[in-house]
Design a protein around this motif. Sequence first.
Motif, PDB file in Angstrom:
ATOM      1  N   UNK A  33      -2.630  14.428   4.388  1.00  0.00           N
ATOM      2  CA  UNK A  33      -2.286  13.404   3.400  1.00  0.00           C
ATOM      3  C   UNK A  33      -0.813  12.982   3.447  1.00  0.00           C
ATOM      4  N   UNK A  34      -0.161  13.181   4.588  1.00  0.00           N
ATOM      5  CA  UNK A  34       1.222  12.727   4.752  1.00  0.00           C
ATOM      6  C   UNK A  34       1.178  11.352   5.403  1.00  0.00           C
ATOM      7  N   UNK A  35       1.524  10.337   4.591  1.00  0.00           N
ATOM      8  CA  UNK A  35       1.370   8.956   5.065  1.00  0.00           C
ATOM      9  C   UNK A  35       2.175   8.670   6.323  1.00  0.00           C
ATOM     10  N   UNK A  36       3.401   9.188   6.365  1.00  0.00           N
ATOM     11  CA  UNK A  36       4.245   8.923   7.528  1.00  0.00           C
ATOM     12  C   UNK A  36       3.623   9.492   8.798  1.00  0.00           C
ATOM     13  N   UNK A  37       3.001  10.662   8.664  1.00  0.00           N
ATOM     14  CA  UNK A  37       2.376  11.272   9.840  1.00  0.00           C
ATOM     15  C   UNK A  37       1.122  10.505  10.280  1.00  0.00           C
ATOM     16  N   UNK A  38       0.376  10.029   9.300  1.00  0.00           N
ATOM     17  CA  UNK A  38      -0.937   9.469   9.630  1.00  0.00           C
ATOM     18  C   UNK A  38      -0.935   7.951   9.832  1.00  0.00           C
ATOM     19  N   UNK A  39      -0.014   7.244   9.177  1.00  0.00           N
ATOM     20  CA  UNK A  39      -0.063   5.778   9.234  1.00  0.00           C
ATOM     21  C   UNK A  39      -0.138   5.228  10.655  1.00  0.00           C
ATOM     22  N   UNK A  40       0.760   5.674  11.566  1.00  0.00           N
ATOM     23  CA  UNK A  40       0.669   5.111  12.927  1.00  0.00           C
ATOM     24  C   UNK A  40      -0.645   5.476  13.626  1.00  0.00           C
ATOM     25  N   UNK A  41      -1.156   6.637  13.293  1.00  0.00           N
ATOM     26  CA  UNK A  41      -2.424   7.056  13.939  1.00  0.00           C
ATOM     27  C   UNK A  41      -3.608   6.246  13.385  1.00  0.00           C
ATOM     28  N   UNK A  42      -3.583   6.041  12.054  1.00  0.00           N
ATOM     29  CA  UNK A  42      -4.695   5.307  11.450  1.00  0.00           C
ATOM     30  C   UNK A  42      -4.752   3.867  11.955  1.00  0.00           C
ATOM     31  N   UNK A  43      -3.602   3.366  12.405  1.00  0.00           N
ATOM     32  CA  UNK A  43      -3.572   2.007  12.937  1.00  0.00           C
ATOM     33  C   UNK A  43      -4.484   1.867  14.151  1.00  0.00           C
ATOM     34  N   UNK A  44      -4.625   2.976  14.883  1.00  0.00           N
ATOM     35  CA  UNK A  44      -5.483   2.933  16.089  1.00  0.00           C
ATOM     36  C   UNK A  44      -6.967   2.880  15.718  1.00  0.00           C
ATOM     37  N   UNK A  45      -7.246   3.159  14.448  1.00  0.00           N
ATOM     38  CA  UNK A  45      -8.643   3.101  14.000  1.00  0.00           C
ATOM     39  C   UNK A  45      -9.292   4.469  13.944  1.00  0.00           C
ATOM     40  N   UNK A  46     -10.206   4.615  12.993  1.00  0.00           N
ATOM     41  CA  UNK A  46     -10.872   5.888  12.770  1.00  0.00           C
ATOM     42  C   UNK A  46     -11.702   6.327  13.978  1.00  0.00           C
ATOM     43  N   UNK A  47     -12.330   5.349  14.645  1.00  0.00           N
ATOM     44  CA  UNK A  47     -13.167   5.709  15.799  1.00  0.00           C
ATOM     45  C   UNK A  47     -12.356   6.433  16.873  1.00  0.00           C
ATOM     46  N   UNK A  48     -11.138   5.929  17.085  1.00  0.00           N
ATOM     47  CA  UNK A  48     -10.300   6.534  18.112  1.00  0.00           C
ATOM     48  C   UNK A  48      -9.858   7.933  17.698  1.00  0.00           C
ATOM     49  N   UNK A  49      -9.541   8.106  16.400  1.00  0.00           N
ATOM     50  CA  UNK A  49      -9.129   9.426  15.919  1.00  0.00           C
ATOM     51  C   UNK A  49     -10.277  10.435  16.070  1.00  0.00           C
ATOM     52  N   UNK A  50     -11.488   9.981  15.793  1.00  0.00           N
ATOM     53  CA  UNK A  50     -12.647  10.871  15.952  1.00  0.00           C
ATOM     54  C   UNK A  50     -12.785  11.260  17.420  1.00  0.00           C
ATOM     55  N   UNK A  51     -12.608  10.277  18.291  1.00  0.00           N
ATOM     56  CA  UNK A  51     -12.728  10.535  19.729  1.00  0.00           C
ATOM     57  C   UNK A  51     -11.709  11.594  20.170  1.00  0.00           C
ATOM     58  N   UNK A  52     -10.459  11.411  19.714  1.00  0.00           N
ATOM     59  CA  UNK A  52      -9.414  12.368  20.079  1.00  0.00           C
ATOM     60  C   UNK A  52      -9.699  13.744  19.474  1.00  0.00           C
TER      61      UNK A  52
END
Length: 152
Positions: free
Chosen positions: A102-121
């Motif tokens: 829940x740290x926005x700074x950590x997650x914001x750039x990653x969430x930009x790539x989209x949830x599908x990509x995060x799941x893949x990684x």
Amino acid sequence: MSDNSLYFKNSMAGLIAVAIVIFGAKTFFVGSSSSGKIDNSTLEERIQPIGQVYLEGEVDVAAIAAVKPKAVVKKSRSGEAVYTASCAGCHSIGIAGAPKTNNKADWAPRLKRGMDDLVKVAISGKGAMPPKGTCGTCSADELRAAIEHMTK
Ligand code: HEC
């Protein structure tokens, strides 16, 4: 008394003894009813073959095949449950550079790539992030729920 008749007597005694044994065994194994008759229904039951062959057309195979076993519904774990069990160890305090929960700074750039990509990684792993985040039995949906839980 000649030797011959003695031999005959002995063999007759032997035969009678054998007959008694056989008769006794028959009564023992087959059993005799008071009428002396063997009940045919139980006899037929006893001599039934172990297996039976059904020829094509005799049985409606399609109907049997159509009976589906009840689907095994695997209840998927909640994102919170997966996160607590498998992800929190690293992500709660950011071990080895893990994006903190829940740290926005950590997650914001990653969430930009989209949830599908995060799941893949998350499935394949990345750097110090182990494949499936150590939850080997997790489905993609369960990993997605866990990611959603820590990126709220
Ligand atoms: C052993 C520590 C560890 C565990 C356990 C762990 N992670 Fe990670 N995770 C990391 C690290 C380290 C990174 C940063 C990887 C990088 O960016 O190089 C990371 C990054 C991620 C990312 C971002 C990936 C990206 O593309 O930037 C996601 C999504 C993620 N983890 C999900 C999970 C999930 C879901 C679980 C639990 C099922 C989990 N992690 C468990 C260490 C861990």
